[in-house]
Design an enzyme around this catalytic site. Structure first.
Site, PDB file in Angstrom:
ATOM      1  N   ARG A  71       0.825  -1.226   0.000  1.00 49.52           N
ATOM      2  CA  ARG A  71       0.000   0.000   0.000  1.00 49.52           C
ATOM      3  C   ARG A  71       0.853   1.268   0.000  1.00 49.52           C
ATOM      4  O   ARG A  71       0.503   2.272   0.624  1.00 49.52           O
ATOM      5  CB  ARG A  71      -0.949   0.033   1.208  1.00 49.52           C
ATOM      6  CG  ARG A  71      -1.901  -1.111   1.289  1.00 49.52           C
ATOM      7  CD  ARG A  71      -2.918  -1.141   0.143  1.00 49.52           C
ATOM      8  NE  ARG A  71      -3.729  -2.333   0.259  1.00 49.52           N
ATOM      9  CZ  ARG A  71      -3.421  -3.499  -0.329  1.00 49.52           C
ATOM     10  NH1 ARG A  71      -2.364  -3.617  -1.110  1.00 49.52           N
ATOM     11  NH2 ARG A  71      -4.197  -4.550  -0.166  1.00 49.52           N
TER      12      ARG A  71
ATOM     13  N   SER B 191     -10.806  -0.722   3.925  1.00 47.81           N
ATOM     14  CA  SER B 191     -10.011  -0.973   5.135  1.00 47.81           C
ATOM     15  C   SER B 191      -9.510   0.341   5.716  1.00 47.81           C
ATOM     16  O   SER B 191      -8.881   1.135   5.017  1.00 47.81           O
ATOM     17  CB  SER B 191      -8.814  -1.865   4.811  1.00 47.81           C
ATOM     18  OG  SER B 191      -9.278  -3.140   4.438  1.00 47.81           O
TER      19      SER B 191
ATOM     20  N   GLU C 265      -4.819   3.240   6.856  1.00 45.84           N
ATOM     21  CA  GLU C 265      -4.673   3.001   5.417  1.00 45.84           C
ATOM     22  C   GLU C 265      -5.318   4.157   4.654  1.00 45.84           C
ATOM     23  O   GLU C 265      -4.915   4.500   3.553  1.00 45.84           O
ATOM     24  CB  GLU C 265      -5.333   1.666   5.027  1.00 45.84           C
ATOM     25  CG  GLU C 265      -5.228   1.376   3.541  1.00 45.84           C
ATOM     26  CD  GLU C 265      -5.490  -0.078   3.175  1.00 45.84           C
ATOM     27  OE1 GLU C 265      -5.285  -0.967   4.023  1.00 45.84           O
ATOM     28  OE2 GLU C 265      -5.903  -0.319   2.031  1.00 45.84           O
TER      29      GLU C 265
HETATM   30  C1  LIG Z   1     -15.659  -0.844  -0.242  1.00 43.05           C
HETATM   31  C2  LIG Z   1     -14.185  -0.588  -0.478  1.00 43.05           C
HETATM   32  C3  LIG Z   1     -13.339  -1.663  -0.678  1.00 43.05           C
HETATM   33  C4  LIG Z   1     -11.962  -1.441  -0.892  1.00 43.05           C
HETATM   34  N1  LIG Z   1     -11.155  -2.513  -1.117  1.00 43.05           N
HETATM   35  C5  LIG Z   1      -9.839  -2.308  -1.369  1.00 43.05           C
HETATM   36  C6  LIG Z   1      -8.974  -3.411  -1.653  1.00 43.05           C
HETATM   37  O1  LIG Z   1      -9.387  -4.558  -1.711  1.00 43.05           O
HETATM   38  N2  LIG Z   1      -7.664  -3.138  -1.876  1.00 43.05           N
HETATM   39  C7  LIG Z   1      -7.164  -1.865  -1.849  1.00 43.05           C
HETATM   40  O2  LIG Z   1      -5.960  -1.676  -2.083  1.00 43.05           O
HETATM   41  N3  LIG Z   1      -7.955  -0.813  -1.585  1.00 43.05           N
HETATM   42  C8  LIG Z   1      -9.271  -0.996  -1.352  1.00 43.05           C
HETATM   43  N4  LIG Z   1     -10.082   0.077  -1.084  1.00 43.05           N
HETATM   44  C9  LIG Z   1      -9.494   1.426  -1.011  1.00 43.05           C
HETATM   45  C10 LIG Z   1      -9.498   2.168  -2.359  1.00 43.05           C
HETATM   46  O3  LIG Z   1     -10.430   1.599  -3.225  1.00 43.05           O
HETATM   47  C11 LIG Z   1      -8.122   2.152  -3.023  1.00 43.05           C
HETATM   48  O4  LIG Z   1      -7.148   2.733  -2.183  1.00 43.05           O
HETATM   49  C12 LIG Z   1      -8.153   2.910  -4.365  1.00 43.05           C
HETATM   50  O5  LIG Z   1      -6.997   2.571  -5.101  1.00 43.05           O
HETATM   51  C13 LIG Z   1      -8.234   4.426  -4.224  1.00 43.05           C
HETATM   52  O6  LIG Z   1      -8.452   4.974  -5.523  1.00 43.05           O
HETATM   53  P1  LIG Z   1      -9.291   6.316  -5.714  1.00 43.05           P
HETATM   54  O7  LIG Z   1      -9.327   6.622  -7.159  1.00 43.05           O
HETATM   55  O8  LIG Z   1     -10.605   6.205  -5.030  1.00 43.05           O
HETATM   56  O9  LIG Z   1      -8.348   7.346  -4.955  1.00 43.05           O
HETATM   57  P2  LIG Z   1      -8.801   8.650  -4.131  1.00 43.05           P
HETATM   58  O10 LIG Z   1      -9.389   8.196  -2.825  1.00 43.05           O
HETATM   59  O11 LIG Z   1      -9.633   9.525  -4.971  1.00 43.05           O
HETATM   60  O12 LIG Z   1      -7.387   9.314  -3.899  1.00 43.05           O
HETATM   61  C14 LIG Z   1      -6.406   8.704  -3.087  1.00 43.05           C
HETATM   62  C15 LIG Z   1      -5.136   9.569  -3.120  1.00 43.05           C
HETATM   63  O13 LIG Z   1      -4.547   9.481  -4.419  1.00 43.05           O
HETATM   64  C16 LIG Z   1      -4.442  10.777  -5.010  1.00 43.05           C
HETATM   65  N5  LIG Z   1      -4.720  10.623  -6.440  1.00 43.05           N
HETATM   66  C17 LIG Z   1      -5.761   9.974  -7.011  1.00 43.05           C
HETATM   67  N6  LIG Z   1      -5.641   9.998  -8.352  1.00 43.05           N
HETATM   68  C18 LIG Z   1      -4.503  10.682  -8.629  1.00 43.05           C
HETATM   69  C19 LIG Z   1      -3.836  11.044  -9.840  1.00 43.05           C
HETATM   70  N7  LIG Z   1      -4.320  10.719 -11.045  1.00 43.05           N
HETATM   71  N8  LIG Z   1      -2.678  11.740  -9.746  1.00 43.05           N
HETATM   72  C20 LIG Z   1      -2.174  12.106  -8.537  1.00 43.05           C
HETATM   73  N9  LIG Z   1      -2.768  11.797  -7.363  1.00 43.05           N
HETATM   74  C21 LIG Z   1      -3.918  11.088  -7.408  1.00 43.05           C
HETATM   75  C22 LIG Z   1      -5.490  11.621  -4.300  1.00 43.05           C
HETATM   76  O14 LIG Z   1      -5.165  13.006  -4.363  1.00 43.05           O
HETATM   77  C23 LIG Z   1      -5.409  11.061  -2.895  1.00 43.05           C
HETATM   78  O15 LIG Z   1      -4.304  11.621  -2.233  1.00 43.05           O
HETATM   79  C24 LIG Z   1     -11.452  -0.117  -0.885  1.00 43.05           C
HETATM   80  C25 LIG Z   1     -12.327   0.967  -0.693  1.00 43.05           C
HETATM   81  C26 LIG Z   1     -13.685   0.736  -0.504  1.00 43.05           C
HETATM   82  C27 LIG Z   1     -14.604   1.917  -0.333  1.00 43.05           C
END
Ligand SMILES: Cc1cc2nc3c(=O)[nH]c(=O)nc-3n(C[C@H](O)[C@H](O)[C@H](O)COP(=O)(O)OP(=O)(O)OC[C@H]3O[C@@H](n4cnc5c(N)ncnc54)[C@H](O)[C@@H]3O)c2cc1C
Length: 322
Positions: free
Chosen positions: A185, A241, A314
């Site tokens: 992560r 998580s 996380e």
């Molecule tokens: C129900 C549920 C289940 C989940 N299961 C998992 C799992 O199994 N495994 C796992 O790893 N995670 C899981 N997650 C967490 C989440 O889905 C991941 O961390 C995911 O990769 C976050 O992506 P996002 O686009 O939503 O990022 P965001 O939450 O929108 O952003 C996260 C960070 O990244 C930055 N960011 C996003 N895009 C960019 C970009 N293009 N350039 C620069 N910075 C950027 C943002 O500014 C922020 O700081 C889960 C979440 C939920 C709600």
């Protein structure tokens, strides 16, 4: 709230208009968060690129919001520009034989706002193996590249080939996955536990290298992962998580064993389905970011008292905190 005397708009050539004081809760998976001073949605990488360059030029700090599935946005919101990334193109490219004469594995190209699950689905439909684990992970490719998202024993770094970035200096560069310091992560692009809008690098797109496989087997594996998730994770709004798993154990097991399942502060509660998930059953308006922070503090303290384990968040806190 921004002062009405200083309202900014980018030139028409950028191709987007900024919304002022935009509520952000609805753009997150946990349905929590105050407003952004400015917010814009981009749907093409050239818009994203131009908007970031303009923001840097006028010294307006920005924050990229992908699926909002890993960020807890503060109740005070975000000072600056939130760029909601919906650049969603995905395609499969054959490996150029002049560059890879011995290796025919194709590439999957995705813009950074493409849904990770959509990229996984495209690869599965193309009979390609490597991203099955991602079929049920929320969020965008950009967020997943930053976080090294993973599930079911797979993670982004396993198949990522390279990333196109807008770097700190304003140049577009291609960075190999091996240069991003991937760990559990973590990547060198991740900005820490609590972030404000700033002027950091932006992920524009990613290339994954995938192998041709047995289509039926690939589909069955992905289906198994989807079913496992439906059985084991809550359906209410959450950020997935809350804490990373400590070495050799599971955060959810520790929280459960500490007797915290169902514990509630304000509108937020420890899920009864999976104790590492904090859920906001009432959705937008039902809970505050401050409730989440208070419940996380209670969990950390209780787990530490019971098991001498320090849980690490996380999820990332975003915006203005007192
Ligand atoms: C129900 C549920 C289940 C989940 N299961 C998992 C799992 O199994 N495994 C796992 O790893 N995670 C899981 N997650 C967490 C989440 O889905 C991941 O961390 C995911 O990769 C976050 O992506 P996002 O686009 O939503 O990022 P965001 O939450 O929108 O952003 C996260 C960070 O990244 C930055 N960011 C996003 N895009 C960019 C970009 N293009 N350039 C620069 N910075 C950027 C943002 O500014 C922020 O700081 C889960 C979440 C939920 C709600």
């Amino acid at each position: 709230m921004i002062s009405a005397t200083r309202i900014l708009q980018p030139p028409a050539s950028v191709g987007v208009e900024l919304e002022i004081d935009k509520p952000l809760a609805g753009l997150t998976s946990i349905k929590i968060g105050g407003p952004a001073d400015y917010c814009a949605t981009v749907t093409h990488t050239h818009q994203l690129l131009r908007l970031v360059r303009w923001a840097r030029q006028v010294e307006l700090p920005y924050l990229i919001l992908g699926g909002g599935s890993n960020v807890l946005i503060s109740d005070a919101g975000v000072a600056g520009l939130v760029i909601h990334n919906r650049c969603r193109a995905i395609r499969i490219d054959p490996a150029p034989c002049c560059v890879f004469p011995q290796d025919e594995r194709p590439f999957l190209y995705a813009e950074s706002g493409a849904l990770l699950a959509g990229a996984a689905r495209t690869s599965i439909n193309g009979g390609l193996a490597g991203l099955e684990w991602a079929v049920s992970v929320p969020g965008t490719v950009g967020g997943a590249v930053i976080n090294n998202a993973g599930a079911h024993g797979g993670e982004i770094k396993d198949n990522l080939w390279d990333v196109m970035l807008l770097d700190d200096g304003g140049d577009v560069e291609i960075v190999g996955a091996g240069d991003l310091d991937y760990r559990y992560r973590h990547s060198s692009l991740k900005r820490g536990e609590s972030v404000r809008a700033g002027f950091g690098p932006v992920v524009l797109s990613a290339n994954f290298r995938l192998a041709a496989g047995d289509g039926e087997q690939i589909r069955a594996t992905a289906q198994g992962f989807l079913e496992h998730r439906r059985r084991t994770q809550p359906v209410e709004p959450s950020l997935g998580s809350t804490f990373t798993n400590p070495p050799g154990d599971y955060a959810g097991r520790l929280i459960d064993a500490a007797g915290l399942r169902g514990q509630r502060i304000g509108g937020i509660e420890v899920s009864r389905t999976h104790a590492n998930f904090l859920v906001n059953p009432a959705g937008v308006g039902g809970a505050k970011a401050a409730d989440v922070v208070a419940l996380m503090a209670l969990i950390r303290e209780t787990v530490y008292q019971r098991f001498a384990v320090e849980l690490q968040p996380e999820i990332q806190r975003v915006g203005e905190w007192a």
